[in-house]
Design a protein around this motif. Structure first.
Motif, PDB file in Angstrom:
ATOM      1  N   TYR A 191      97.554 -32.895  25.920  1.00  0.00           N
ATOM      2  CA  TYR A 191      97.070 -32.950  24.536  1.00  0.00           C
ATOM      3  C   TYR A 191      95.713 -32.260  24.391  1.00  0.00           C
ATOM      4  O   TYR A 191      94.965 -32.551  23.453  1.00  0.00           O
ATOM      5  CB  TYR A 191      96.948 -34.415  24.092  1.00  0.00           C
ATOM      6  CG  TYR A 191      98.173 -35.237  24.384  1.00  0.00           C
ATOM      7  CD1 TYR A 191      99.286 -35.188  23.551  1.00  0.00           C
ATOM      8  CD2 TYR A 191      98.234 -36.062  25.506  1.00  0.00           C
ATOM      9  CE1 TYR A 191     100.420 -35.936  23.818  1.00  0.00           C
ATOM     10  CE2 TYR A 191      99.363 -36.818  25.784  1.00  0.00           C
ATOM     11  CZ  TYR A 191     100.453 -36.748  24.938  1.00  0.00           C
ATOM     12  OH  TYR A 191     101.578 -37.490  25.209  1.00  0.00           O
ATOM     13  N   LYS A 193      94.724 -29.281  23.490  1.00  0.00           N
ATOM     14  CA  LYS A 193      94.453 -28.524  22.267  1.00  0.00           C
ATOM     15  C   LYS A 193      94.174 -29.446  21.084  1.00  0.00           C
ATOM     16  O   LYS A 193      93.444 -29.075  20.162  1.00  0.00           O
ATOM     17  CB  LYS A 193      95.638 -27.604  21.951  1.00  0.00           C
ATOM     18  CG  LYS A 193      95.803 -26.451  22.930  1.00  0.00           C
ATOM     19  CD  LYS A 193      96.940 -25.536  22.506  1.00  0.00           C
ATOM     20  CE  LYS A 193      97.087 -24.360  23.460  1.00  0.00           C
ATOM     21  NZ  LYS A 193      98.209 -23.451  23.069  1.00  0.00           N
ATOM     22  N   GLN A 194      94.758 -30.628  21.102  1.00  0.00           N
ATOM     23  CA  GLN A 194      94.561 -31.575  20.006  1.00  0.00           C
ATOM     24  C   GLN A 194      93.467 -32.602  20.311  1.00  0.00           C
ATOM     25  O   GLN A 194      93.150 -33.425  19.454  1.00  0.00           O
ATOM     26  CB  GLN A 194      95.873 -32.327  19.707  1.00  0.00           C
ATOM     27  CG  GLN A 194      96.997 -31.472  19.164  1.00  0.00           C
ATOM     28  CD  GLN A 194      97.662 -30.633  20.253  1.00  0.00           C
ATOM     29  OE1 GLN A 194      97.683 -31.027  21.423  1.00  0.00           O
ATOM     30  NE2 GLN A 194      98.208 -29.490  19.872  1.00  0.00           N
ATOM     31  N   THR A 257      88.377 -22.729  30.710  1.00  0.00           N
ATOM     32  CA  THR A 257      89.585 -21.892  30.668  1.00  0.00           C
ATOM     33  C   THR A 257      90.021 -21.456  32.067  1.00  0.00           C
ATOM     34  O   THR A 257      90.918 -20.618  32.203  1.00  0.00           O
ATOM     35  CB  THR A 257      89.327 -20.642  29.814  1.00  0.00           C
ATOM     36  OG1 THR A 257      88.202 -19.919  30.346  1.00  0.00           O
ATOM     37  CG2 THR A 257      89.054 -21.022  28.365  1.00  0.00           C
TER      38      THR A 257
END
Length: 314
Positions: A191, A193-194, A257
């Motif tokens: 999760y 990205k959210q 990243t």
């Protein structure tokens, strides 16, 4: 100052003013003959005042003490009669709780596409054969999914640590804590990205207690299974320090990243080493410990009491 103390002072002031109005005239230059006769008249015919101001004040204070004593005697009876009143929340029906958990569990599958929202709750309810209106069981909306997810992850972390520890404490508590934090943060990856949305929901004033409860629970569980069962000042410093490391690493992870979040785990390792050095420094410095002990223990205890956290082990 409490309301009872203020009320007592006001009553005392009114009584004093009443007395002064009885013994003085509106004019400061003369006293009426009739009032003077009343003031100095006694049953024995002596020319002495019946009651001085100090005697009047002592008598009124005695009345107040008697009234307070009566109220204190009535207090336990009143509190026992109101115990279990309307302020106590009613326990949730087990069947309703089971339905809610099932919907929340199903809603997690829709978070990647719909976020931590009511839409995810509606989709989750529909996926387990409940009407979409069942999402009305969650009046606080998406934060309830976040709270359920935190609870689920914390339980999984405790299960992991129990398996790792076994019957003996870990040989290297710092390494154990580092690995436990990594395991807990890896649960966020599906999760990620959210997750900024979830963090934003937890910063809302009405949800701050949820966020604070979560991080304190994580840090306390990790310290406990790492072998820290101290009852002195170190109990507070280690848990607060570990909570800070967890939140710093969580924020760093949002911007990482690198493959498999390699930089995040390196960042975590450095913070754990710094935390270990700081812990050793505090143990050696009696002055620093004395200055921080009162503040840190008060903050942690107050937060725990407000949140109703008993830290019961599973």
């Amino acid at each position: 100052m409490s309301q009872l103390s203020r009320l007592t002072q006001n009553i005392r002031m009114l009584r004093t003013c009443s007395y002064l109005l009885r013994v003085t005239n509106r004019s400061t230059e003369s006293v009426s003959a009739s009032f003077k006769a009343q003031l100095y008249s006694t049953d024995s015919g002596s020319n002495q005042p019946r009651e001085s101001f100090s005697e009047f004040r002592a008598r009124e204070e005695l009345k107040e003490q008697q009234q307070l004593a009566e109220q204190q005697q009535q207090g336990p009876a009143q509190s026992s009669s109101t115990a279990g009143g309307a302020n106590q929340p009613e326990p949730e029906d087990p069947q309703v709780a089971a339905v809610k958990d099932r919907i929340l569990e199903a809603s997690l599958a829709f978070v990647p596409s719909h976020g931590w929202s009511r839409q995810s709750l509606a989709k989750g309810a529909e996926s387990v054969n409940y009407p979409t209106v069942t999402s009305g069981l969650f009046p606080r909306g998406g934060i309830e999914i976040v709270q359920f997810f935190h609870k689920q992850c914390n339980e999984q972390l405790v299960d992991y640590m129990k398996q790792e520890v076994g019957a003996t404490a870990p040989a290297d508590p710092a390494a154990f804590a580092q690995k436990a934090i990594e395991v807990r943060l890896r649960m966020l990856i599906p999760y990620m990205k959210q997750w900024p949305q979830a963090m934003a929901l937890m910063t809302l004033p009405q949800n701050v207690t949820i966020a604070l409860s979560n991080v304190l629970t994580i840090s306390d569980n990790i310290c406990y299974y790492a072998g820290d069962k101290s009852v002195d000042f170190n109990w507070y410093t280690r848990r607060i320090g570990l909570a800070g490391i967890y939140k710093m690493t969580e924020l760093y992870m949002l911007q990482d990243t690198s493959p498999d979040y390699a930089k995040t785990w390196t960042f975590l390792e450095h913070r754990i080493k710094e935390g270990s050095k700081m812990d050793s420094l505090l143990l050696k410095s009696e002055d620093a410990t004395a200055q921080l002990q009162s503040a840190v223990s008060s903050v942690f205890s107050t937060a725990r009491n407000i949140l109703g956290m008993g830290f019961e082990r599973r």
